[in-house]
Design a protein around this motif. Structure first.
Motif, PDB file in Angstrom:
ATOM      1  N   GLY A  38      31.739  12.120  21.876  1.00 22.15           N
ATOM      2  CA  GLY A  38      32.861  11.319  22.130  1.00 22.15           C
ATOM      3  C   GLY A  38      34.003  11.799  21.963  1.00 22.15           C
ATOM      4  N   ALA A  39      34.854  11.195  21.352  1.00 18.57           N
ATOM      5  CA  ALA A  39      36.348  11.537  20.832  1.00 18.57           C
ATOM      6  C   ALA A  39      36.443  13.029  20.605  1.00 18.57           C
ATOM      7  CB  ALA A  39      36.983  10.652  19.606  1.00 18.57           C
ATOM      8  N   GLU A  40      37.863  13.598  21.034  1.00 20.16           N
ATOM      9  CA  GLU A  40      38.368  14.919  20.501  1.00 20.16           C
ATOM     10  C   GLU A  40      37.481  16.051  21.118  1.00 20.16           C
ATOM     11  OE1 GLU A  40      40.793  15.246  18.795  1.00 20.16           O
ATOM     12  OE2 GLU A  40      40.926  13.134  18.436  1.00 20.16           O
ATOM     13  N   MET A  41      36.833  15.594  22.295  1.00 20.24           N
ATOM     14  CA  MET A  41      35.974  16.513  23.301  1.00 20.24           C
ATOM     15  C   MET A  41      36.682  17.197  24.168  1.00 20.24           C
ATOM     16  SD  MET A  41      34.490  15.126  26.040  1.00 20.24           S
ATOM     17  CE  MET A  41      34.758  13.470  26.457  1.00 20.24           C
ATOM     18  N   ARG A  42      38.025  16.527  24.662  1.00 18.68           N
ATOM     19  CA  ARG A  42      38.427  17.155  25.884  1.00 18.68           C
ATOM     20  C   ARG A  42      38.551  18.624  25.916  1.00 18.68           C
ATOM     21  NH1 ARG A  42      39.979  13.486  29.620  1.00 18.68           N
ATOM     22  NH2 ARG A  42      40.851  15.409  31.068  1.00 18.68           N
ATOM     23  N   LEU A  43      39.207  19.254  25.079  1.00 16.46           N
ATOM     24  CA  LEU A  43      39.483  20.627  24.953  1.00 16.46           C
ATOM     25  C   LEU A  43      38.089  21.302  24.966  1.00 16.46           C
ATOM     26  CD1 LEU A  43      41.584  22.994  24.727  1.00 16.46           C
ATOM     27  CD2 LEU A  43      41.295  22.827  22.267  1.00 16.46           C
ATOM     28  N   ALA A  44      37.231  20.969  24.331  1.00 15.50           N
ATOM     29  CA  ALA A  44      35.651  21.591  24.356  1.00 15.50           C
ATOM     30  C   ALA A  44      35.208  21.235  25.674  1.00 15.50           C
ATOM     31  CB  ALA A  44      35.018  20.896  23.387  1.00 15.50           C
ATOM     32  N   VAL A  45      35.344  20.301  26.346  1.00 15.86           N
ATOM     33  CA  VAL A  45      34.959  20.073  27.967  1.00 15.86           C
ATOM     34  C   VAL A  45      35.580  21.050  28.764  1.00 15.86           C
ATOM     35  CG1 VAL A  45      34.514  18.483  29.653  1.00 15.86           C
ATOM     36  CG2 VAL A  45      34.088  17.799  27.122  1.00 15.86           C
ATOM     37  N   ASP A  46      36.876  21.127  28.404  1.00 17.43           N
ATOM     38  CA  ASP A  46      37.825  21.858  29.281  1.00 17.43           C
ATOM     39  C   ASP A  46      37.454  23.227  29.404  1.00 17.43           C
ATOM     40  OD1 ASP A  46      39.819  21.321  30.861  1.00 17.43           O
ATOM     41  OD2 ASP A  46      41.446  22.192  29.446  1.00 17.43           O
ATOM     42  N   ILE A  47      37.203  24.025  28.016  1.00 20.41           N
ATOM     43  CA  ILE A  47      36.701  25.401  28.004  1.00 20.41           C
ATOM     44  C   ILE A  47      35.314  25.345  28.570  1.00 20.41           C
ATOM     45  CG2 ILE A  47      35.866  26.902  26.359  1.00 20.41           C
ATOM     46  CD1 ILE A  47      38.347  25.664  24.336  1.00 20.41           C
ATOM     47  N   LYS A  87      30.972  24.670  44.603  1.00 17.58           N
ATOM     48  CA  LYS A  87      31.793  23.715  44.977  1.00 17.58           C
ATOM     49  C   LYS A  87      31.747  22.258  44.312  1.00 17.58           C
ATOM     50  CE  LYS A  87      33.983  21.004  48.846  1.00 17.58           C
ATOM     51  NZ  LYS A  87      33.729  19.743  48.161  1.00 17.58           N
ATOM     52  N   GLN A  88      30.403  22.218  43.982  1.00 18.93           N
ATOM     53  CA  GLN A  88      30.430  20.895  43.175  1.00 18.93           C
ATOM     54  C   GLN A  88      30.983  20.895  41.814  1.00 18.93           C
ATOM     55  OE1 GLN A  88      26.449  20.089  44.482  1.00 18.93           O
ATOM     56  NE2 GLN A  88      26.774  18.007  43.858  1.00 18.93           N
ATOM     57  N   VAL A  89      30.860  21.916  41.295  1.00 13.25           N
ATOM     58  CA  VAL A  89      31.362  22.437  39.845  1.00 13.25           C
ATOM     59  C   VAL A  89      32.618  22.079  39.792  1.00 13.25           C
ATOM     60  CG1 VAL A  89      30.986  23.737  37.897  1.00 13.25           C
ATOM     61  CG2 VAL A  89      29.277  23.749  39.171  1.00 13.25           C
ATOM     62  N   ILE A  90      33.347  23.084  40.613  1.00 15.93           N
ATOM     63  CA  ILE A  90      34.635  22.896  40.720  1.00 15.93           C
ATOM     64  C   ILE A  90      35.171  21.398  41.023  1.00 15.93           C
ATOM     65  CG2 ILE A  90      36.713  23.781  42.011  1.00 15.93           C
ATOM     66  CD1 ILE A  90      35.088  26.326  42.397  1.00 15.93           C
ATOM     67  N   ASP A  91      34.478  20.738  41.676  1.00 15.39           N
ATOM     68  CA  ASP A  91      35.029  19.238  41.960  1.00 15.39           C
ATOM     69  C   ASP A  91      34.896  18.545  40.781  1.00 15.39           C
ATOM     70  OD1 ASP A  91      35.677  19.570  44.666  1.00 15.39           O
ATOM     71  OD2 ASP A  91      33.643  18.820  45.402  1.00 15.39           O
ATOM     72  N   PHE A  92      33.706  18.846  39.861  1.00 18.09           N
ATOM     73  CA  PHE A  92      33.756  18.003  38.684  1.00 18.09           C
ATOM     74  C   PHE A  92      35.012  18.609  37.605  1.00 18.09           C
ATOM     75  CE2 PHE A  92      29.300  16.945  39.481  1.00 18.09           C
ATOM     76  CZ  PHE A  92      29.253  15.688  38.897  1.00 18.09           C
ATOM     77  N   GLN A  93      35.200  19.616  37.842  1.00 18.05           N
ATOM     78  CA  GLN A  93      36.223  19.978  36.894  1.00 18.05           C
ATOM     79  C   GLN A  93      37.787  19.409  37.264  1.00 18.05           C
ATOM     80  OE1 GLN A  93      37.680  24.030  37.221  1.00 18.05           O
ATOM     81  NE2 GLN A  93      38.122  24.320  35.284  1.00 18.05           N
ATOM     82  N   LYS A  94      37.785  19.482  38.504  1.00 17.30           N
ATOM     83  CA  LYS A  94      38.882  18.598  39.084  1.00 17.30           C
ATOM     84  C   LYS A  94      38.796  17.236  38.521  1.00 17.30           C
ATOM     85  CE  LYS A  94      40.078  21.373  43.374  1.00 17.30           C
ATOM     86  NZ  LYS A  94      39.371  21.700  44.692  1.00 17.30           N
ATOM     87  N   GLY A  99      41.893  13.265  34.982  1.00 17.34           N
ATOM     88  CA  GLY A  99      41.896  12.198  33.592  1.00 17.34           C
ATOM     89  C   GLY A  99      40.714  11.143  34.211  1.00 17.34           C
ATOM     90  N   GLU A 100      39.772  11.625  35.073  1.00 18.55           N
ATOM     91  CA  GLU A 100      38.763  10.690  35.462  1.00 18.55           C
ATOM     92  C   GLU A 100      37.841  10.456  33.964  1.00 18.55           C
ATOM     93  OE1 GLU A 100      36.223  10.235  38.836  1.00 18.55           O
ATOM     94  OE2 GLU A 100      38.013  11.310  39.924  1.00 18.55           O
ATOM     95  N   VAL A 101      37.828   9.457  33.421  1.00 17.15           N
ATOM     96  CA  VAL A 101      37.131   9.780  32.029  1.00 17.15           C
ATOM     97  C   VAL A 101      35.668   9.601  32.048  1.00 17.15           C
ATOM     98  CG1 VAL A 101      38.912   8.793  30.553  1.00 17.15           C
ATOM     99  CG2 VAL A 101      37.886   7.048  31.771  1.00 17.15           C
ATOM    100  N   ASP A 102      35.068   8.799  32.967  1.00 18.28           N
ATOM    101  CA  ASP A 102      33.651   8.531  32.920  1.00 18.28           C
ATOM    102  C   ASP A 102      32.994   9.473  33.834  1.00 18.28           C
ATOM    103  OD1 ASP A 102      31.556   7.783  31.627  1.00 18.28           O
ATOM    104  OD2 ASP A 102      31.287   5.828  32.646  1.00 18.28           O
TER     105      ASP A 102
END
Ligand code: FE2
Ligand code: FE2
Length: 134
Positions: A38-47, A87-94, A99-102
């Protein structure tokens, strides 16, 4: 219990490909854990997305080279599937960056379907073909 577990059912018989698949399973597990924490995972997911995109491309390029070097008859179809997955992986990253949360359920389903369907139905054919070489 791991969410994604590489078992011999995923073996293609090619050592290099199987090793890379195991790394992909580990990466998928890491993101699963990140997203469940959950929380505080944005940076980790970005990496994670950067790593996944790079490793996916590296892995697909490995298989594509092996297919070309051994004149694999199903190269075109197999490469087209890789391109769709790239392409799908890049779409997920976009989606994630915008900011699509879910996206987590969708992303887990995508990873699961890729790791099971593509490896078991498509990469195993390549493995059989490679076993007939050399
Ligand atoms: Fe493949
Ligand atoms: Fe593969």
């Amino acid at each position: 219990m791991k969410f994604f577990e590489w078992t011999p059912a995923y073996a293609t018989g090619n050592e290099e490909i199987d090793y890379q698949h195991q790394n992909l399973f580990n990466m998928a597990n890491n993101v699963h854990d990140m997203m469940s924490s959950g929380a505080e995972m944005r940076l980790a997911v970005d990496i994670f997305f950067e790593q996944l995109i790079q490793y996916t491309d590296y892995h697909f390029t490995t298989e594509e080279k092996l297919m070309q070097e051994t004149h694999f008859g199903e190269y075109t179809q197999h490469k087209a599937m890789h391109d769709a997955l790239r392409k799908q992986v890049i779409d997920f990253q976009k989606k994630f960056k915008s900011g699509e949360v879910d996206i987590s359920t969708e992303l887990m389903e995508f990873l699961k379907s890729w790791l099971t369907n593509h490896i078991q139905h498509t990469d195993t054919k390549l493995g059989k073909h490679l076993a007939t070489q050399s």
